[in-house]
Design a protein around this motif. Structure first.
Motif, PDB file in Angstrom:
ATOM      1  N   ALA A  86       0.822  -1.214   0.000  1.00 42.47           N
ATOM      2  CA  ALA A  86       0.000   0.000   0.000  1.00 42.47           C
ATOM      3  C   ALA A  86       0.851   1.257   0.000  1.00 42.47           C
ATOM      4  N   THR A  87       2.128   1.130   0.314  1.00 38.50           N
ATOM      5  CA  THR A  87       3.009   2.300   0.333  1.00 38.50           C
ATOM      6  C   THR A  87       3.484   2.688  -1.075  1.00 38.50           C
ATOM      7  N   GLU A  88       3.236   1.820  -2.053  1.00 35.53           N
ATOM      8  CA  GLU A  88       3.669   2.109  -3.419  1.00 35.53           C
ATOM      9  C   GLU A  88       2.614   2.926  -4.158  1.00 35.53           C
ATOM     10  N   SER A  89       3.079   3.735  -5.097  1.00 36.22           N
ATOM     11  CA  SER A  89       2.158   4.429  -5.991  1.00 36.22           C
ATOM     12  C   SER A  89       1.717   3.446  -7.069  1.00 36.22           C
ATOM     13  N   PRO A  90       0.604   3.731  -7.772  1.00 29.53           N
ATOM     14  CA  PRO A  90       0.190   2.839  -8.858  1.00 29.53           C
ATOM     15  C   PRO A  90       1.275   2.658  -9.917  1.00 29.53           C
ATOM     16  N   GLU A  91       1.992   3.735 -10.209  1.00 27.23           N
ATOM     17  CA  GLU A  91       3.065   3.639 -11.198  1.00 27.23           C
ATOM     18  C   GLU A  91       4.152   2.671 -10.735  1.00 27.23           C
ATOM     19  N   GLN A  92       4.504   2.749  -9.458  1.00 27.54           N
ATOM     20  CA  GLN A  92       5.513   1.835  -8.913  1.00 27.54           C
ATOM     21  C   GLN A  92       5.018   0.393  -8.943  1.00 27.54           C
ATOM     22  N   MET A  93       3.740   0.211  -8.609  1.00 30.65           N
ATOM     23  CA  MET A  93       3.170  -1.132  -8.654  1.00 30.65           C
ATOM     24  C   MET A  93       3.245  -1.707 -10.062  1.00 30.65           C
ATOM     25  N   ILE A  94       2.809  -0.919 -11.048  1.00 34.82           N
ATOM     26  CA  ILE A  94       2.759  -1.395 -12.429  1.00 34.82           C
ATOM     27  C   ILE A  94       4.154  -1.704 -12.957  1.00 34.82           C
ATOM     28  N   MET A  95       5.084  -0.790 -12.757  1.00 36.17           N
ATOM     29  CA  MET A  95       6.444  -1.010 -13.252  1.00 36.17           C
ATOM     30  C   MET A  95       7.096  -2.204 -12.541  1.00 36.17           C
ATOM     31  N   GLY A  96       6.785  -2.354 -11.247  1.00 39.79           N
ATOM     32  CA  GLY A  96       7.330  -3.495 -10.498  1.00 39.79           C
ATOM     33  C   GLY A  96       6.788  -4.812 -11.026  1.00 39.79           C
ATOM     34  N   ILE A  97       5.510  -4.830 -11.366  1.00 45.19           N
ATOM     35  CA  ILE A  97       4.904  -6.052 -11.921  1.00 45.19           C
ATOM     36  C   ILE A  97       5.586  -6.423 -13.231  1.00 45.19           C
ATOM     37  N   VAL A  98       5.783  -5.442 -14.094  1.00 44.11           N
ATOM     38  CA  VAL A  98       6.455  -5.696 -15.378  1.00 44.11           C
ATOM     39  C   VAL A  98       7.854  -6.250 -15.143  1.00 44.11           C
ATOM     40  N   ARG A 100       9.118  -7.765 -12.511  1.00 45.04           N
ATOM     41  CA  ARG A 100       9.131  -9.094 -11.897  1.00 45.04           C
ATOM     42  C   ARG A 100       8.656 -10.176 -12.863  1.00 45.04           C
ATOM     43  N   MET A 101       7.686  -9.850 -13.697  1.00 42.19           N
ATOM     44  CA  MET A 101       7.234 -10.833 -14.687  1.00 42.19           C
ATOM     45  C   MET A 101       8.375 -11.238 -15.609  1.00 42.19           C
ATOM     46  N   ILE A 102       9.083 -10.245 -16.110  1.00 37.43           N
ATOM     47  CA  ILE A 102      10.162 -10.534 -17.050  1.00 37.43           C
ATOM     48  C   ILE A 102      11.324 -11.221 -16.344  1.00 37.43           C
ATOM     49  N   ALA A 103      11.664 -10.760 -15.149  1.00 34.53           N
ATOM     50  CA  ALA A 103      12.780 -11.357 -14.415  1.00 34.53           C
ATOM     51  C   ALA A 103      12.473 -12.796 -14.000  1.00 34.53           C
ATOM     52  N   THR A 104      11.251 -13.048 -13.565  1.00 37.15           N
ATOM     53  CA  THR A 104      10.904 -14.380 -13.079  1.00 37.15           C
ATOM     54  C   THR A 104      10.900 -15.408 -14.195  1.00 37.15           C
ATOM     55  N   THR A 105      10.594 -14.984 -15.417  1.00 36.66           N
ATOM     56  CA  THR A 105      10.599 -15.942 -16.527  1.00 36.66           C
ATOM     57  C   THR A 105      12.009 -16.377 -16.910  1.00 36.66           C
ATOM     58  N   GLU A 106      13.023 -15.729 -16.364  1.00 37.02           N
ATOM     59  CA  GLU A 106      14.384 -16.218 -16.574  1.00 37.02           C
ATOM     60  C   GLU A 106      14.546 -17.590 -15.931  1.00 37.02           C
ATOM     61  N   ASN A 107      13.945 -17.758 -14.745  1.00 38.42           N
ATOM     62  CA  ASN A 107      14.014 -19.035 -14.037  1.00 38.42           C
ATOM     63  C   ASN A 107      12.830 -19.939 -14.356  1.00 38.42           C
ATOM     64  N   MET A 108      11.772 -19.366 -14.908  1.00 37.47           N
ATOM     65  CA  MET A 108      10.583 -20.128 -15.264  1.00 37.47           C
ATOM     66  C   MET A 108      10.212 -19.837 -16.715  1.00 37.47           C
ATOM     67  N   PRO A 109      11.055 -20.191 -17.671  1.00 38.89           N
ATOM     68  CA  PRO A 109      10.806 -19.842 -19.071  1.00 38.89           C
ATOM     69  C   PRO A 109       9.568 -20.509 -19.657  1.00 38.89           C
ATOM     70  N   TRP A 110       9.078 -21.532 -18.988  1.00 41.20           N
ATOM     71  CA  TRP A 110       7.883 -22.246 -19.444  1.00 41.20           C
ATOM     72  C   TRP A 110       6.591 -21.498 -19.141  1.00 41.20           C
ATOM     73  N   MET A 111       6.644 -20.512 -18.245  1.00 43.61           N
ATOM     74  CA  MET A 111       5.420 -19.902 -17.736  1.00 43.61           C
ATOM     75  C   MET A 111       4.603 -19.160 -18.799  1.00 43.61           C
ATOM     76  N   PRO A 112       5.175 -18.294 -19.625  1.00 46.27           N
ATOM     77  CA  PRO A 112       4.339 -17.564 -20.586  1.00 46.27           C
ATOM     78  C   PRO A 112       3.531 -18.470 -21.509  1.00 46.27           C
ATOM     79  N   ALA A 113       4.182 -19.491 -22.090  1.00 49.96           N
ATOM     80  CA  ALA A 113       3.468 -20.396 -22.996  1.00 49.96           C
ATOM     81  C   ALA A 113       2.389 -21.172 -22.252  1.00 49.96           C
ATOM     82  N   LEU A 114       2.691 -21.607 -21.030  1.00 52.11           N
ATOM     83  CA  LEU A 114       1.709 -22.340 -20.235  1.00 52.11           C
ATOM     84  C   LEU A 114       0.519 -21.455 -19.908  1.00 52.11           C
TER      85      LEU A 114
END
Length: 224
Positions: A86-98, A100-114
């Motif tokens: 709740a301490t984050e602004s919407p912009e921080q939330m959105i950019m953080g989601i982007v 983390r999604m891209i970074a996490t797929t480095e270790n989970m490359p199967w996730m987007p297709a699944l």
């Protein structure tokens, strides 16, 4: 190498590793060929074990699917949403989601297709399972933060808060899924497939699109 024969009583020391290998194998097969086309026998064959060994860890195919959801797919979802605060602004939330999604797929490359194949597509076998596991509290926090910023005049009032994450999901997961599927397979002469494979470039593109759309970013002019 012949896998150890499971015994009753105390699990073998390698049991957890064997179970993890089967989960990884099932996840990769679900991602590459779909859940409907993946049998227990196929998972066993790919993992180099017998079907009986798979059933030792998972009583049936449905239990295997549930384990993949809980221990692989939900791990991805939690990594995306757990840091939201709740301490984050919407912009921080959105950019953080982007990010983390891209970074996490480095270790989970199967996730987007699944995700595209089994959650977004009609008939996807993970759709109902994922609906039950949606982090509703985090989604509500995100949407409410956007609404407050709209009321304060800091975010475009034309945006629908509940659709912003859907847009972020589409901008991020679809290109990542395409990058894996279309690797070394030309699709359109105008599509820069190298850009799909460059995650830093993709992240920059998504952020620019979310922050500025097609408008030029505001610049600060200084007097000479």
């Amino acid at each position: 190498m012949t896998p150890p024969t499971p015994t009753r009583g105390r699990p073998l020391a390698s049991d957890q590793d064997s179970r993890e290998k089967l989960l990884d194998t099932a996840t990769l097969l679900f991602s590459s060929q779909g859940i409907a086309a993946t049998t227990v026998a196929a998972v066993a064959r790919q993992a180099g074990v017998t079907s009986a060994m798979v059933h030792y860890y998972f009583k049936n195919r449905d239990q295997l699917i549930e384990a993949v959801v809980d221990e692989r797919v939900c791990l991805f979802v939690n990594r995306i949403w757990d840091p939201i605060s709740a301490t984050e602004s919407p912009e921080q939330m959105i950019m953080g989601i982007v990010e983390r999604m891209i970074a996490t797929t480095e270790n989970m490359p199967w996730m987007p297709a699944l995700w595209v194949r089994e959650v977004l597509s009609d008939g996807g076998q993970l759709r109902e399972r994922m609906v039950r596991r949606v982090p509703l509290a985090k989604l509500a926090l995100f949407a409410e933060s956007v609404r407050r910023s709209q009321q304060a005049g800091t975010i475009n009032p034309g945006l629908e808060p509940s659709l912003i994450f859907v847009s972020v999901l589409g901008l991020t997961m679809l290109p990542l899924a395409m990058a894996r599927t279309l690797k070394n397979k030309p699709l359109l002469p105008t599509l820069n497939q190298a850009a799909l494979l460059d995650k830093a470039l993709l992240q920059r593109h998504i952020k620019a699109l979310l922050q500025h759309g097609l408008a030029l970013p505001a610049t600060t002019r200084t007097d000479e």
